[in-house]
Design a protein around this motif. Structure first.
Motif, PDB file in Angstrom:
ATOM      1  N   LYS A   8       5.371  54.221 -52.397  1.00 54.95           N
ATOM      2  CA  LYS A   8       6.079  52.940 -52.284  1.00 54.95           C
ATOM      3  C   LYS A   8       5.785  52.251 -50.952  1.00 54.95           C
ATOM      4  O   LYS A   8       5.630  51.038 -50.881  1.00 54.95           O
ATOM      5  CB  LYS A   8       7.602  53.120 -52.428  1.00 54.95           C
ATOM      6  CG  LYS A   8       8.051  53.510 -53.804  1.00 54.95           C
ATOM      7  CD  LYS A   8       7.796  52.393 -54.761  1.00 54.95           C
ATOM      8  CE  LYS A   8       8.292  52.752 -56.139  1.00 54.95           C
ATOM      9  NZ  LYS A   8       7.984  51.750 -57.114  1.00 54.95           N
ATOM     10  N   ASN A  65       0.436  47.441 -50.372  1.00 63.12           N
ATOM     11  CA  ASN A  65       0.355  46.231 -49.554  1.00 63.12           C
ATOM     12  C   ASN A  65       1.387  45.217 -50.017  1.00 63.12           C
ATOM     13  O   ASN A  65       1.541  44.980 -51.208  1.00 63.12           O
ATOM     14  CB  ASN A  65      -1.033  45.609 -49.655  1.00 63.12           C
ATOM     15  CG  ASN A  65      -2.070  46.429 -48.929  1.00 63.12           C
ATOM     16  OD1 ASN A  65      -1.752  47.162 -48.013  1.00 63.12           O
ATOM     17  ND2 ASN A  65      -3.316  46.290 -49.341  1.00 63.12           N
ATOM     18  N   PRO A  66       2.094  44.592 -49.083  1.00 62.29           N
ATOM     19  CA  PRO A  66       3.054  43.554 -49.477  1.00 62.29           C
ATOM     20  C   PRO A  66       2.318  42.283 -49.894  1.00 62.29           C
ATOM     21  O   PRO A  66       1.138  42.111 -49.623  1.00 62.29           O
ATOM     22  CB  PRO A  66       3.859  43.328 -48.190  1.00 62.29           C
ATOM     23  CG  PRO A  66       2.931  43.715 -47.098  1.00 62.29           C
ATOM     24  CD  PRO A  66       2.073  44.826 -47.657  1.00 62.29           C
ATOM     25  N   ALA A  67       3.024  41.400 -50.544  1.00 61.60           N
ATOM     26  CA  ALA A  67       2.444  40.121 -50.960  1.00 61.60           C
ATOM     27  C   ALA A  67       2.091  39.308 -49.718  1.00 61.60           C
ATOM     28  O   ALA A  67       2.780  39.374 -48.700  1.00 61.60           O
ATOM     29  CB  ALA A  67       3.436  39.353 -51.825  1.00 61.60           C
ATOM     30  N   LYS A  68       1.010  38.548 -49.800  1.00 63.76           N
ATOM     31  CA  LYS A  68       0.549  37.743 -48.661  1.00 63.76           C
ATOM     32  C   LYS A  68       1.516  36.577 -48.466  1.00 63.76           C
ATOM     33  O   LYS A  68       1.750  35.793 -49.371  1.00 63.76           O
ATOM     34  CB  LYS A  68      -0.853  37.211 -48.939  1.00 63.76           C
ATOM     35  CG  LYS A  68      -1.396  36.372 -47.811  1.00 63.76           C
ATOM     36  CD  LYS A  68      -2.777  35.850 -48.136  1.00 63.76           C
ATOM     37  CE  LYS A  68      -3.287  35.000 -47.020  1.00 63.76           C
ATOM     38  NZ  LYS A  68      -3.074  33.606 -47.211  1.00 63.76           N
TER      39      LYS A  68
END
Length: 163
Positions: free
Chosen positions: A38, A42-45
């Motif tokens: 988790k 990668n987080p959303a840009k």
């Protein structure tokens, strides 16, 4: 002599102890694996304000125009351009060409050809741009956004030429 009941009790204790430790380690490993997967995604840009295309500022007079849109527009005396004419190709300076961003995370738009330069915006993945020139060391390209007038420098090798 030792009693077989005592040996049996000692064996049960050690087997239970080993099974308990094994279950705790397996459960801890499963929880660690869950959190690791988790947290490693990668987080959303994020989209920053300077990356969004500039919206035209509406004057107070333009706010009144939609109410008047029920009237028929007056025909313009000048002929409209034919679809075969492309105004963008006329605006390109010599040596400039159209390209598209191929880097999946998009590119940072900088005010000079350096990693230490100020970031003045961004260019999204698959966005159309116009390559104006290359730096002397060929590591940077000066670009203009196709939908606007914003210009800046991006790292070379992250775009493909559009024919």
């Amino acid at each position: 002599m030792t009693n077989p009941m005592i040996l049996s009790g000692i064996a049960k204790f050690f087997i239970g102890l080993i099974l308990g430790i094994t279950i705790l380690l397996a459960g801890g490993g499963a929880v660690a694996y869950y959190f690791f997967t988790k947290l490693s995604a990668n987080p959303a840009k994020p989209i920053f304000a300077e990356e969004q295309p500039a919206q035209p500022v509406k004057s107070p007079d333009s706010a009144k125009k939609p109410a008047q849109s029920t009237q028929k527009p007056k025909p313009s005396p000048s002929p409209s351009p034919t679809p075969s004419e492309s105004p963008e190709t006329e605006e390109l300076p010599p040596g400039a060409y159209e390209a598209r961003v191929t880097w999946p995370e998009g590119l940072s738009l900088r005010d000079s050809p350096s990693l230490d330069a100020n970031r003045i915006g961004g260019v999204a993945y698959n966005q159309d741009i116009i390559i104006l020139q290359e730096s002397d060391d060929k590591k940077w390209q000066k670009v203009r956004l196709a939908e606007g007038e914003q210009e800046g420098w991006v790292k070379a090798g992250n775009v493909e030429r559009v024919e």
